[in-house]
Design an enzyme around this catalytic site. Sequence first.
Site, PDB file in Angstrom:
ATOM      1  N   GLY A 126       0.758  -0.662  -0.302  1.00 44.78           N
ATOM      2  CA  GLY A 126      -0.080   0.602   0.000  1.00 44.78           C
ATOM      3  C   GLY A 126       1.041   1.613   0.058  1.00 44.78           C
ATOM      4  O   GLY A 126       2.088   0.568   0.177  1.00 44.78           O
ATOM      5  N   CYS A 175       4.813  -6.301   1.787  1.00 44.30           N
ATOM      6  CA  CYS A 175       5.741  -4.786   2.167  1.00 44.30           C
ATOM      7  C   CYS A 175       4.309  -4.106   3.130  1.00 44.30           C
ATOM      8  O   CYS A 175       4.394  -5.077   4.222  1.00 44.30           O
ATOM      9  CB  CYS A 175       5.130  -5.142   0.583  1.00 44.30           C
ATOM     10  SG  CYS A 175       5.805  -2.985   0.389  1.00 44.30           S
ATOM     11  N   TYR A 176       3.805  -3.705   2.621  1.00 45.13           N
ATOM     12  CA  TYR A 176       2.824  -2.970   3.787  1.00 45.13           C
ATOM     13  C   TYR A 176       2.260  -3.428   4.542  1.00 45.13           C
ATOM     14  O   TYR A 176       2.226  -3.554   5.936  1.00 45.13           O
ATOM     15  CB  TYR A 176       1.707  -1.716   3.277  1.00 45.13           C
ATOM     16  CG  TYR A 176       1.470  -1.374   3.788  1.00 45.13           C
ATOM     17  CD1 TYR A 176       1.246   0.252   4.729  1.00 45.13           C
ATOM     18  CD2 TYR A 176      -0.307  -1.835   4.835  1.00 45.13           C
ATOM     19  CE1 TYR A 176       0.804   1.268   4.822  1.00 45.13           C
ATOM     20  CE2 TYR A 176      -1.227  -1.185   5.334  1.00 45.13           C
ATOM     21  CZ  TYR A 176      -0.115   0.187   5.817  1.00 45.13           C
ATOM     22  OH  TYR A 176      -1.128   1.184   6.821  1.00 45.13           O
ATOM     23  N   HIS A 190       8.524  -7.831  -3.296  1.00 43.88           N
ATOM     24  CA  HIS A 190       6.938  -7.438  -4.249  1.00 43.88           C
ATOM     25  C   HIS A 190       7.204  -9.942  -4.834  1.00 43.88           C
ATOM     26  O   HIS A 190       8.264  -9.840  -6.435  1.00 43.88           O
ATOM     27  CB  HIS A 190       6.816  -6.744  -5.249  1.00 43.88           C
ATOM     28  CG  HIS A 190       6.493  -5.805  -3.657  1.00 43.88           C
ATOM     29  ND1 HIS A 190       4.581  -5.375  -3.657  1.00 43.88           N
ATOM     30  CD2 HIS A 190       7.481  -4.806  -3.795  1.00 43.88           C
ATOM     31  CE1 HIS A 190       5.079  -4.109  -2.996  1.00 43.88           C
ATOM     32  NE2 HIS A 190       5.813  -3.607  -3.093  1.00 43.88           N
ATOM     33  N   GLU A 244       4.721 -11.585  -5.811  1.00 46.14           N
ATOM     34  CA  GLU A 244       4.139 -10.596  -7.386  1.00 46.14           C
ATOM     35  C   GLU A 244       4.957 -10.558  -8.723  1.00 46.14           C
ATOM     36  O   GLU A 244       3.887 -10.613 -10.099  1.00 46.14           O
ATOM     37  CB  GLU A 244       3.107 -10.417  -7.105  1.00 46.14           C
ATOM     38  CG  GLU A 244       2.822  -8.845  -6.852  1.00 46.14           C
ATOM     39  CD  GLU A 244       3.297  -8.763  -5.254  1.00 46.14           C
ATOM     40  OE1 GLU A 244       3.416  -9.121  -4.914  1.00 46.14           O
ATOM     41  OE2 GLU A 244       3.251  -7.909  -5.259  1.00 46.14           O
ATOM     42  N   GLY A 250     -19.063  -7.059 -30.745  1.00 41.08           N
ATOM     43  CA  GLY A 250     -18.188  -8.067 -31.352  1.00 41.08           C
ATOM     44  C   GLY A 250     -16.591  -7.686 -30.799  1.00 41.08           C
ATOM     45  O   GLY A 250     -15.099  -7.554 -31.032  1.00 41.08           O
ATOM     46  N   GLY A 251     -16.479  -6.831 -29.484  1.00 42.27           N
ATOM     47  CA  GLY A 251     -15.578  -7.200 -29.340  1.00 42.27           C
ATOM     48  C   GLY A 251     -14.898  -7.789 -27.979  1.00 42.27           C
ATOM     49  O   GLY A 251     -15.941  -9.125 -28.062  1.00 42.27           O
ATOM     50  N   VAL A 252     -14.027  -8.425 -27.278  1.00 42.52           N
ATOM     51  CA  VAL A 252     -13.522 -10.153 -27.269  1.00 42.52           C
ATOM     52  C   VAL A 252     -14.662 -10.237 -25.628  1.00 42.52           C
ATOM     53  O   VAL A 252     -15.434 -11.126 -25.907  1.00 42.52           O
ATOM     54  CB  VAL A 252     -12.336  -9.373 -26.120  1.00 42.52           C
ATOM     55  CG1 VAL A 252     -11.652 -11.137 -25.432  1.00 42.52           C
ATOM     56  CG2 VAL A 252     -11.314  -9.143 -27.187  1.00 42.52           C
ATOM     57  N   ASP A 253     -15.370  -8.912 -24.468  1.00 48.64           N
ATOM     58  CA  ASP A 253     -15.910  -9.400 -23.975  1.00 48.64           C
ATOM     59  C   ASP A 253     -16.961 -10.315 -23.963  1.00 48.64           C
ATOM     60  O   ASP A 253     -17.584 -10.913 -23.566  1.00 48.64           O
ATOM     61  CB  ASP A 253     -15.618  -8.359 -22.646  1.00 48.64           C
ATOM     62  CG  ASP A 253     -14.466  -7.973 -22.325  1.00 48.64           C
ATOM     63  OD1 ASP A 253     -13.747  -8.844 -22.041  1.00 48.64           O
ATOM     64  OD2 ASP A 253     -14.105  -6.673 -21.590  1.00 48.64           O
ATOM     65  N   SER A 254     -18.258  -8.803 -24.416  1.00 47.06           N
ATOM     66  CA  SER A 254     -19.617  -9.529 -25.202  1.00 47.06           C
ATOM     67  C   SER A 254     -19.168 -10.852 -25.882  1.00 47.06           C
ATOM     68  O   SER A 254     -20.363 -11.293 -26.193  1.00 47.06           O
ATOM     69  CB  SER A 254     -20.021  -7.949 -25.494  1.00 47.06           C
ATOM     70  OG  SER A 254     -19.216  -7.930 -27.217  1.00 47.06           O
ATOM     71  N   SER A 255     -18.252 -10.987 -26.876  1.00 47.74           N
ATOM     72  CA  SER A 255     -18.206 -11.734 -28.142  1.00 47.74           C
ATOM     73  C   SER A 255     -18.417 -13.421 -26.876  1.00 47.74           C
ATOM     74  O   SER A 255     -18.783 -14.359 -27.155  1.00 47.74           O
ATOM     75  CB  SER A 255     -17.121 -11.950 -28.884  1.00 47.74           C
ATOM     76  OG  SER A 255     -17.164 -10.540 -29.365  1.00 47.74           O
ATOM     77  N   LYS A 259      -9.119 -10.100 -17.979  1.00 43.77           N
ATOM     78  CA  LYS A 259      -9.083 -10.123 -19.622  1.00 43.77           C
ATOM     79  C   LYS A 259      -8.337 -11.213 -20.105  1.00 43.77           C
ATOM     80  O   LYS A 259      -9.114 -11.937 -20.986  1.00 43.77           O
ATOM     81  CB  LYS A 259      -8.239  -8.446 -19.820  1.00 43.77           C
ATOM     82  CG  LYS A 259      -8.293  -9.011 -21.226  1.00 43.77           C
ATOM     83  CD  LYS A 259      -9.564  -8.433 -21.683  1.00 43.77           C
ATOM     84  CE  LYS A 259      -9.945  -7.147 -22.937  1.00 43.77           C
ATOM     85  NZ  LYS A 259     -11.606  -6.321 -22.900  1.00 43.77           N
TER      86      LYS A 259
END
Length: 523
Positions: free
Chosen positions: A61, A88-89, A179, A181, A234-239, A379
């Site tokens: 943080g 970390c924090y 970190h 990650e 037609g975008g990735v998410d809605s497809s 994503k």
Amino acid sequence: MCQTVFKSVVLILDFGSQYTQLIARRVREIGVYCEIVDAHVMENDECLKHLSIQAIILSGGPESTIAQHAPTVPEWIFQINKPILGVCYGMQVMALRFGGKISQGALHEFGEATLKLKSESALWGNESSFQPKEHTVWMSHGDQIIDIPEDFKLIASTENCPFAAISHQSKPWYGLQFHPEVTHTLEGIQWLTHFVVDIAGCEKNWMPDSIIAKLIEQIRKKVGSSQVLLGLSGGVDSSVLAALLHRAIGDQLVCVFVDNGLLRLHEAENVLSQFKTHMGLRVVHVDASNAFLEALEGISDPELKRKVIGQQFIDIFEQEALKLKQVTWLAQGTIYPDVIESAGSQTGKAHVIKSHHNVGGLPSHMTLNLIEPLRLLFKDEVRKIGLKLKLPDHLVYRHPFPGPGLSVRILGEVKYQYILLLRQVDAIFMEELQKADLYYKVNQAFAVFLPIKSVGVVGDARLYSYVVSLRAVETIDFMTARWAHLPYEFLSRVSSRIMNEVHDIARVTYDISDKPPATIEWE
Ligand code: XMP
């Protein structure tokens, strides 16, 4: 609103680090389901009721743990008897809670450091064969621990940070100043795996097949025999959402595809042929291009354009929804970063740079129930699911395209003639990127139309016509971006094709602005 995918979860308490989402992505890459919640979450919070917590990670943080009003760690996490990892924090706040001491700003450390393991630990995964090895880790801190609590022991140090890793003497509680990650911490993913799999005993069930099965089960349970409406862009998410819903509820899904006249060349035909012809979905095609263009007439302010387009979408969507009397659910392709960002932006501290609207957003007076099956996915996870659902690669890995479409790539007022020119330029650029195997090497590429005139010469004749700019960027999160250093020969080929093939373009430029200070789109 809480909506979980699996019951068993690693909970990440967010203290506001820029790396919190990265922790979540790493844990999921390991195959373990995790969710991010606010660091002050209460034990009896509605969100936690449906979850069985397997382990807790405390994020980093921006604050100092010893500053006045610094966020503290909720007490209940120490009472539920589960493994805890403070980063970390998160490490410092845990140490402070048990009597450790923190020093403010004595030795800042940003960047790589060499970590020396001091003692065996289940976190290093070497309890029976410990060797005091050295590893490269990534540090990013101002404060550090100068004295650890009595019940804790030191397990690793760096030159500038004596207490770089600690663990509780008897409980599975660990703290890392660096970190794990971040990919610069070379063993980070191993250590996180030891924590979530070996120490916490989490099942590795976060895989596309099991996610799909779980989401389908949830969708069916939720909507029953009702019909669901989805705005398909037609975008990735809605497809991906269309494919998922179709797998779950078949013909109970009705997709509405609104052609706003601001799409790329052949985009409408491609979307319709993919979903309607090949995949057999029910798709209502609404050609609203005239309505959109009329509404945009005389408007040159980018924010106003976005607002007008957003309103048009809502109006058209509502009209279509009214015609579909059986529909009681509206599906939206909201994904996890949207959920986290909108929770974060509720503080109201962020400045509005651009009002990105979620196309097909739910007007407040609509009576449809909302279903957002992808709301806990990143994503890259949405993409993996799309591939499993047999969507073609070119659809799953396509570059993002803004909801307001070409209207924010035509500077100032949008005119039909400009759209036609921009479509051709954009298509040439995309085709050449694909041919040169560069399309997937950049994260977003497009052309921008500048309604200014410049002098050129074609044959022996003078040309006085428009300018376009090509833009290609490399980015991970679209919050910052570097202009893509595309090869000169490639740019030269694209430029000469555009000048030769698109009448009325007198000049081609290449945008070499990073974000910040520029943004990715020009408007
Ligand atoms: P900027 O231009 O803000 O873009 O650097 C970041 C990402 O967001 C996309 N973008 C939009 N997407 N509606 C959308 O759905 C919008 O109004 C909008 N404006 C920008 C942009 O294409 C990039 O991927």
